[in-house]
Scaffold this active site. Structure first.
Site, PDB file in Angstrom:
ATOM      1  N   HIS A 148       9.139 -16.848  15.502  1.00 14.29           N
ATOM      2  CA  HIS A 148       8.232 -17.945  15.160  1.00 14.29           C
ATOM      3  C   HIS A 148       7.684 -17.817  13.741  1.00 14.29           C
ATOM      4  O   HIS A 148       7.826 -16.772  13.102  1.00 14.29           O
ATOM      5  CB  HIS A 148       7.097 -18.047  16.176  1.00 14.29           C
ATOM      6  CG  HIS A 148       6.295 -16.790  16.345  1.00 14.29           C
ATOM      7  ND1 HIS A 148       6.727 -15.735  17.112  1.00 14.29           N
ATOM      8  CD2 HIS A 148       5.089 -16.411  15.840  1.00 14.29           C
ATOM      9  CE1 HIS A 148       5.822 -14.770  17.094  1.00 14.29           C
ATOM     10  NE2 HIS A 148       4.825 -15.142  16.315  1.00 14.29           N
ATOM     11  N   GLU A 171      -0.868  -6.281  14.698  1.00 17.05           N
ATOM     12  CA  GLU A 171      -0.376  -7.399  13.895  1.00 17.05           C
ATOM     13  C   GLU A 171       0.253  -6.896  12.598  1.00 17.05           C
ATOM     14  O   GLU A 171       1.112  -7.536  12.019  1.00 17.05           O
ATOM     15  CB  GLU A 171      -1.540  -8.350  13.585  1.00 17.05           C
ATOM     16  CG  GLU A 171      -1.252  -9.471  12.613  1.00 17.05           C
ATOM     17  CD  GLU A 171      -0.253 -10.516  13.113  1.00 17.05           C
ATOM     18  OE1 GLU A 171       0.143 -10.453  14.289  1.00 17.05           O
ATOM     19  OE2 GLU A 171       0.141 -11.377  12.312  1.00 17.05           O
TER      20      GLU A 171
HETATM   21 MN    MN Z   1       3.158 -13.889  15.604  1.00 18.97          MN
END
Ligand code: MN
Ligand code: MN
Length: 388
Positions: A148, A171
């Protein structure tokens, strides 16, 4: 006693400090029924570690990435050890700011838009695709491993919350396309991307992560004309759902029943009017991860063995309540409180105190509390949800 970083009162000291007191009380022939058991309970207390801090101030955390196209702050088990099942990121993208093509190896990604507008593209393992536009109150869900990308649509910054169904997720360790391409032998990249060496030599030398691009034209088609749309949509308008109304506020809960692709989580948004109380309850099947977007509240949690903690939460704070722990939310101040919630189970379950009390004979409750049945008659006879 307050911990200066978290503002959470520490039970560790009170819990450990309690043991000598109970032993002494028993030795003096304590009056209260059950006091004889206290030394045993106090000894047992050592077997149950004190509750971990359950508050984390995400927006002021120094676990952050700042770039020209956007910023990100993260919370996971490395800075918030209690949050074993869910990690979170507060991300901001400028208009045109592009969170590059990437996937996540160990977690699915959920998002809630707090402010602004963003475009996403996502590809599924079956080759189906989806491109969506998101605004405030909207959510997305990308199953683990789906490729994505995100890009700010403007006008203004887009601020959104990301949630991941694994507390160890980071992240800053995602699988980004530029990281991979830049670390792969040039001859492999040239053959795979079908580009000449001179062009490959000019590609990014490391992970781009977020780059400042141009505001996208949402209507621009996919490069291939032969793509099928995703069978299940990745977008759900959480903020547009008809809420469950209570006397003191409202709640919107979305499980996999309403949003089938959200297959590992349930999500919710709670709006608490000034002075209200989200009643005492617990979730039999899931942990609860909260992020506060507006207003202030006090949360109390109960972890059995006499262990309780309370802490105050405001915008940007994260709260984590382990599965089965009792808890309540007391709204504070004159401005309404809003929070966004993730549960690490696609099926939503709760049991509330008032519902439980209504679900027992009066005589049994009278004996349990040592009061008359007239007192028991005053108790609520149905779940209060959010009380005025
Ligand atoms: Mn992501
Ligand atoms: Mn709850």
């Amino acid at each position: 006693m307050k911990d200066k970083d978290t503002g959470i009162s520490m039970t560790r000291r009170t819990l450990l400090g309690a043991a000598p007191f109970f032993v002494a009380a028993a030795g003096l022939g304590a009056e209260r029924a059950g006091a004889a058991e206290m030394p045993l309970k106090a000894a047992n207390a050592d077997k149950f570690p004190p509750l971990s801090p359950f508050k984390f101030s995400l927006e002021t955390s120094n676990s952050r990435w700042d770039g020209p196209g956007g910023t990100a702050r993260e919370v996971n088990t490395s800075n918030f050890p209690i949050s074993k099942s869910i990690a979170g990121v507060s991300m901001r993208l400028q208009p045109g700011g592009l969170r590059e093509l990437h996937w996540h190896g160990i977690a699915a990604e959920w998002a809630y838009i707090i402010d602004g507008h963003v475009m996403t593209t996502v590809v599924s393992p079956d080759g189906t695709v989806e491109k969506n536009e998101f605004g405030p109150g909207d959510t997305w869900f990308f199953p683990r491993g789906y490729g994505h990308a995100l890009q700010g649509l403007g006008p203004g910054e887009c601020h959104f919350l990301l949630g991941f169904d694994n507390g160890d997720f980071s992240e800053f360790g995602t699988f980004s396309i530029t990281d991979w391409i830049s670390k792969t032998p040039r001859r492999i990249v040239e053959r795979n991307m079908q580009l000449p060496e001179s062009v490959v030599a000019g590609l990014p030398k490391g992970e781009a992560y977020i780059v400042q691009g141009k505001v996208p034209n949402f209507g621009e088609p996919f490069r291939s004309p032969n793509l099928e749309p995703s069978q299940l949509t990745h977008k759900y308008r959480l903020g547009a759902v008809a809420p469950r109304r209570f006397s003191g506020g409202e709640e919107r809960i979305v499980s996999s029943k309403e949003f089938p692709i959200q297959s590992t989580l349930s999500s919710a948004r709670m709006d608490l009017e000034p002075g209200s109380l989200r009643e005492m309850h617990w979730h039999p099947n899931s942990d609860e991860w909260q992020y506060y977007t507006k207003g202030r509240s006090r949360v109390g949690i109960f972890g059995a063995h006499g262990r309780v903690e309370t802490a105050e939460f405001g915008p940007g704070d994260v709260c984590f309540i382990p599965q089965g722990f009792g808890h309540w939310i007391e709204q504070l101040g004159s401005a309404a409180t809003q929070l966004v919630i993730l549960f690490n189970n696609p099926h939503y379950e709760e049991i509330s105190l008032s519902q439980w009390l209504a679900s027992n004979p009066a005589a049994l409750l009278a004996q349990n509390f040592g009061v008359t049945e007239e007192v028991i008659d005053k108790l609520p006879k149905a779940a209060l949800g959010i009380a005025k």
